[in-house]
Design an enzyme around this catalytic site. Structure first.
Site, mmCIF file in Angstrom:
data_model
loop_
_atom_site.group_PDB
_atom_site.id
_atom_site.type_symbol
_atom_site.label_atom_id
_atom_site.label_comp_id
_atom_site.label_asym_id
_atom_site.label_seq_id
_atom_site.Cartn_x
_atom_site.Cartn_y
_atom_site.Cartn_z
ATOM 1 C CB SER A 105 41.128 45.737 38.918
ATOM 2 O OG SER A 105 41.077 44.437 39.462
ATOM 3 C CD GLU A 201 39.289 44.482 33.493
ATOM 4 O OE1 GLU A 201 39.984 43.453 33.371
ATOM 5 O OE2 GLU A 201 39.049 45.005 34.587
ATOM 6 C CG HIS A 271 43.534 42.411 35.185
ATOM 7 N ND1 HIS A 271 42.202 42.751 35.108
ATOM 8 C CD2 HIS A 271 43.869 42.486 36.489
ATOM 9 C CE1 HIS A 271 41.742 43.023 36.327
ATOM 10 N NE2 HIS A 271 42.736 42.870 37.180
#
Length: 298
Positions: A105, A201, A271
């Site tokens: 992230s 992602e 995630h």
């Protein structure tokens, strides 16, 4: 063999509750790690885990301590504010001493900067509070993480869609959160990786926004310079009445018409509840047999 030292620190978003961090610490201790929580891990300033100076000091403090594992507590946003001030050589020295910086992230910004400025490797893997601090934790995520940190893990595998049988490639594995990644394009914190394996992602991003970011990378010449693109989780986006049949499949179909680089789906990373731990900035080998994909390293 003594337990690996592991430090939990907060470089990005605020931790609203102490519970998930404490649960993460207990679970990590149960896995055999000697866990230390950084003194500023629970600091709060607006939406951040402490003001910029506090979070920067925490990163540098962890780097000086050089634990075996430096595991970010959570993502969010905040590292981009710090990139111009991070002592990259200090972080690289910690890596030379054996520290594995781990997360995903928002930690993508730190991993990208570390590779760009020093060539040092890090690890893409779970976050403390967001993964080890969840009420229910699967078996794959912690086991894969523990094996990667001890050096036992040498490969990860997954299933992809048909059409890539026989593909083999060697290159530097790099990437991360697509939004963070794209925001670094054109900055000094962007590693110029050619012939690599780029994985991406994202969360809360509609397929058209994912397409727009990937097209930006393509139009900047990045995608065609890679040997493969690996698509992880694109999660928690909401359909719109304007889509009229447009979706992730449609987005991928269009991207495959504009880049010659193979795009593989199914990477268990992002995630998502179950995620693998992989090296960032390390040369790996990609092998596809049928629909089975293996990414290996030494």
């Amino acid at each position: 063999m003594s337990a690996l030292s592991l430090t939990l620190f907060t470089p990005s978003g605020v931790l609203l509750q102490v519970g998930p961090l404490k649960l993460a610490a207990r679970r990590l201790k149960a896995l055999g790690f000697d866990v230390n929580i950084d003194e500023a891990a629970l600091a709060k300033h607006q939406r951040f885990g402490g003001d910029d100076d506090t979070r920067l000091a925490a990163i540098h403090r962890v780097a000086k301590q050089a634990p075996d594992v430096a595991l970010a507590s959570r993502g969010g946003y905040g590292l981009t504010r710090l990139l111009d001030r991070i002592d990259w050589k200090l972080l690289a020295r910690s890596v030379e001493q054996g520290t594995r910086w781990v997360g995903y992230s928002d930690l993508t910004a730190l991993q990208m900067g570390l590779l760009a400025h020093t060539g040092a490797q890090s690890w893409c893997g779970p976050l403390a509070a967001d993964d080890f601090g969840r009420e229910t934790l699967d078996e794959v995520t912690p086991d894969c993480f523990a094996e990667a940190m001890t050096g036992e893990l040498e490969a990860v595998g997954f299933r992809t869609a048909e059409g890539h049988d026989g593909l083999q490639a060697k290159g530097v594995l790099w990437g991360g959160n697509l939004t963070v990644l794209t925001s670094l394009l054109g900055t000094p914190h962007w590693p110029k990786v050619k012939g690599g394996l780029l994985f991406v992602e994202d969360v809360n991003e509609h397929p058209y926004r994912v397409e727009r970011m990937l097209l930006q990378l393509h139009q900047a010449g990045v995608l065609d310079q890679q040997k493969a693109v690996l698509l992880g989780g694109i999660t928690d986006w909401k359909k719109s009445l304007l889509d009229r049949g447009y979706d992730l499949k449609g987005m991928l179909a269009h991207l495959r018409t504009v880049t010659k680089t193979p795009i593989l789906t199914g990477l268990p990373f992002g995630h998502v509840d179950t995620k693998v731990t992989m090296p960032f900035g390390m040369k790996v080998q990609l092998v596809v047999e049928g629909r089975d994909v293996l990414i290996g390293w030494h």
